[in-house]
Design a protein around this motif. Structure first.
Motif, PDB file in Angstrom:
ATOM      1  N   UNK A 115       0.836  -1.200   0.000  1.00  0.00           N
ATOM      2  CA  UNK A 115       0.000   0.000   0.000  1.00  0.00           C
ATOM      3  C   UNK A 115       0.869   1.248   0.000  1.00  0.00           C
ATOM      4  N   UNK A 152       2.078   1.853  -3.484  1.00  0.00           N
ATOM      5  CA  UNK A 152       1.026   2.345  -4.374  1.00  0.00           C
ATOM      6  C   UNK A 152       0.697   3.806  -4.062  1.00  0.00           C
ATOM      7  N   UNK A 208      -3.853   8.114  -0.763  1.00  0.00           N
ATOM      8  CA  UNK A 208      -4.338   7.044   0.115  1.00  0.00           C
ATOM      9  C   UNK A 208      -5.815   6.758  -0.141  1.00  0.00           C
ATOM     10  N   UNK A 209      -6.587   7.829  -0.332  1.00  0.00           N
ATOM     11  CA  UNK A 209      -8.017   7.659  -0.607  1.00  0.00           C
ATOM     12  C   UNK A 209      -8.211   6.846  -1.894  1.00  0.00           C
ATOM     13  N   UNK A 210      -7.421   7.167  -2.926  1.00  0.00           N
ATOM     14  CA  UNK A 210      -7.543   6.460  -4.196  1.00  0.00           C
ATOM     15  C   UNK A 210      -7.146   4.988  -4.030  1.00  0.00           C
ATOM     16  N   UNK A 211      -6.063   4.748  -3.296  1.00  0.00           N
ATOM     17  CA  UNK A 211      -5.598   3.372  -3.104  1.00  0.00           C
ATOM     18  C   UNK A 211      -6.641   2.560  -2.328  1.00  0.00           C
ATOM     19  N   UNK A 212      -7.216   3.174  -1.292  1.00  0.00           N
ATOM     20  CA  UNK A 212      -8.225   2.444  -0.512  1.00  0.00           C
ATOM     21  C   UNK A 212      -9.462   2.177  -1.361  1.00  0.00           C
ATOM     22  N   UNK A 213      -9.762   3.103  -2.273  1.00  0.00           N
ATOM     23  CA  UNK A 213     -10.877   2.864  -3.190  1.00  0.00           C
ATOM     24  C   UNK A 213     -10.573   1.658  -4.084  1.00  0.00           C
ATOM     25  N   UNK A 214      -9.353   1.621  -4.617  1.00  0.00           N
ATOM     26  CA  UNK A 214      -8.980   0.509  -5.501  1.00  0.00           C
ATOM     27  C   UNK A 214      -8.959  -0.817  -4.746  1.00  0.00           C
ATOM     28  N   UNK A 215      -8.613  -0.750  -3.465  1.00  0.00           N
ATOM     29  CA  UNK A 215      -8.597  -1.975  -2.651  1.00  0.00           C
ATOM     30  C   UNK A 215      -9.971  -2.623  -2.592  1.00  0.00           C
ATOM     31  N   UNK A 230     -12.139  -2.533  -4.994  1.00  0.00           N
ATOM     32  CA  UNK A 230     -12.572  -3.015  -6.303  1.00  0.00           C
ATOM     33  C   UNK A 230     -12.124  -4.456  -6.524  1.00  0.00           C
ATOM     34  N   UNK A 231     -12.694  -5.062  -7.568  1.00  0.00           N
ATOM     35  CA  UNK A 231     -12.279  -6.408  -7.957  1.00  0.00           C
ATOM     36  C   UNK A 231     -10.827  -6.388  -8.435  1.00  0.00           C
ATOM     37  N   UNK A 245      -8.733  -3.654 -11.102  1.00  0.00           N
ATOM     38  CA  UNK A 245      -7.544  -2.898 -10.735  1.00  0.00           C
ATOM     39  C   UNK A 245      -6.395  -3.243 -11.672  1.00  0.00           C
ATOM     40  N   UNK A 278     -11.910   6.729 -10.878  1.00  0.00           N
ATOM     41  CA  UNK A 278     -11.510   6.963  -9.487  1.00  0.00           C
ATOM     42  C   UNK A 278     -12.374   8.052  -8.869  1.00  0.00           C
ATOM     43  N   UNK A 279     -12.608   7.988  -7.563  1.00  0.00           N
ATOM     44  CA  UNK A 279     -13.477   8.989  -6.932  1.00  0.00           C
ATOM     45  C   UNK A 279     -12.826  10.370  -6.946  1.00  0.00           C
ATOM     46  N   UNK A 327       2.761  -1.199  -9.652  1.00  0.00           N
ATOM     47  CA  UNK A 327       2.587  -1.025  -8.203  1.00  0.00           C
ATOM     48  C   UNK A 327       1.117  -1.113  -7.826  1.00  0.00           C
ATOM     49  N   UNK A 328       0.266  -0.518  -8.660  1.00  0.00           N
ATOM     50  CA  UNK A 328      -1.169  -0.531  -8.387  1.00  0.00           C
ATOM     51  C   UNK A 328      -1.721  -1.954  -8.519  1.00  0.00           C
ATOM     52  N   UNK A 383      -0.387  -4.287  -5.825  1.00  0.00           N
ATOM     53  CA  UNK A 383      -0.990  -3.981  -4.522  1.00  0.00           C
ATOM     54  C   UNK A 383      -2.306  -4.739  -4.364  1.00  0.00           C
ATOM     55  N   UNK A 384      -3.165  -4.631  -5.383  1.00  0.00           N
ATOM     56  CA  UNK A 384      -4.481  -5.264  -5.273  1.00  0.00           C
ATOM     57  C   UNK A 384      -4.383  -6.789  -5.290  1.00  0.00           C
ATOM     58  N   UNK A 439      -2.263  -8.085  -1.873  1.00  0.00           N
ATOM     59  CA  UNK A 439      -2.624  -7.639  -0.528  1.00  0.00           C
ATOM     60  C   UNK A 439      -3.360  -8.760   0.200  1.00  0.00           C
ATOM     61  N   UNK A 498      -8.478   2.592   7.203  1.00  0.00           N
ATOM     62  CA  UNK A 498      -8.059   3.978   7.238  1.00  0.00           C
ATOM     63  C   UNK A 498      -7.993   4.492   8.686  1.00  0.00           C
TER      64      UNK A 498
END
Lengths: 205, 205
Positions: free
Chosen positions: A8, A11, A27-34, A36-37, A41, B18-19, B47-48, B51-52, B55, B90
């Motif tokens: 994390x 990323x 961090x917000x974007x990464x947690x959003x991607x986490x 997702x399927x 990602x 992305x949000x 990296x993205x 990560x997914x 993790x 978070x």
């Protein structure tokens, strides 16, 4: 910031390298991607990497392209004698979105800016001269930003192209639609008066 | 928006999912990445995706982790009898960043919210009960947001845990540091007065 996972952290750091994205947004974007399927990602990551890897620049106009020659340059319905000179590919997109221009483009790749160390030799100027010389271009529209650097570039190019029988024009400067007259700067207002237009050109779409 | 390249269009669309990132921002990010080295952009994409893909979630507390058991749960210097209950990973990060808490965590993965269709069965409640039952937990700190959903969840959990000899506490509600008294809502102000503290607890770091 303390991360409980190196994956994390990695990323987040990568996202935070992007312009306008700080650590918190990253961090917000990464947690959003986490959330997702995994497949989605992966698609995201691959689309970005593939884009940079496979993108090409049009041999003729230097615009981004999936092929050797871009869609605009290879189109048969375009006016090939009119070339619109722009600073970057973003400007090409902006003009294409207006759907009002039917000629070709030439992407300079920057503007002359001694402060930033950008001289004429770093820009796609030689290929523009070649196009004007060999491809029967009758008009070059200088669609550069109205800044000192933009004007310097226009001046430099107009001198370079002087020896060829080509008309050089610039996009109109003036008050923007929806802009308030009283807030316009003096230079713009002065130019918009001295370059006033007959009413029928205003009514045209 | 007209794109001259499907690769770019694809990348922009992925970013725009992305949000908080619209098409224009997405385009700006993509054009920024276009200017970077291919290797760097590939690193970003990988990296993205990695990560997914790689993790894991800690078997004990459900926090994100690179291993089966996260760094907090496997640490020997932590107070193992005190468990801080939070809504999401978070919140773990936020509390870890204060460096004031030395116990373990339990990530619920959400809060009870009938409107959003989230019931107790979707949350990591059973594993919390198991921990309290089997691992000698003496205190559970409910660090949930002071909303109706948060309070509902606290109420539900306190009933669930009633049969075990565990102390249940909630984080203090009150006026935030730097907050102006006159702008605080009535509920917060009323609670901060009824839960007033002896002065020596205020002076402590």
């Amino acid at each position: 910031m303390v991360f409980s996972s190196a994956l994390i952290e990695n990323a987040v750091n990568e996202f935070a390298k992007l312009p306008g994205i700080g650590k918190k947004t990253a961090l917000r974007l990464v947690l959003h991607l986490l959330k997702q399927e995994t497949v989605q990602v992966q698609q995201f990551g691959e689309a970005i990497a593939r884009m940079r890897q496979q993108i090409r620049f049009c041999k003729v106009c230097h615009n981004v392209s999936d092929e050797e020659i871009c869609g605009v340059c290879s189109s048969h319905s375009r006016q090939r004698q009119v070339v619109c000179l722009v600073e970057s590919i973003r400007d090409v997109m902006a003009i294409e979105n207006t759907q009002q221009f039917n000629g070709l483009y030439h992407v300079l790749g920057g503007i002359i800016s001694p402060i930033d160390g950008v001289g004429p030799e770093q820009l796609n100027i030689q290929s523009l001269v070649e196009r004007v010389k060999n491809e029967g271009v009758t008009e070059v529209i200088m669609a550069l930003s109205p800044t000192i650097e933009g004007d310097t570039t226009i001046y430099y190019l107009s001198k370079k192209l002087r020896e060829y029988p080509v008309k050089i024009t610039t996009i109109a400067r003036g008050i923007a639609f929806g802009g308030e007259l009283e807030y316009a700067d003096e230079m713009t207002l002065a130019r918009s008066i001295s370059n006033r237009l007959p009413l029928d050109s205003y009514v045209k779409p």
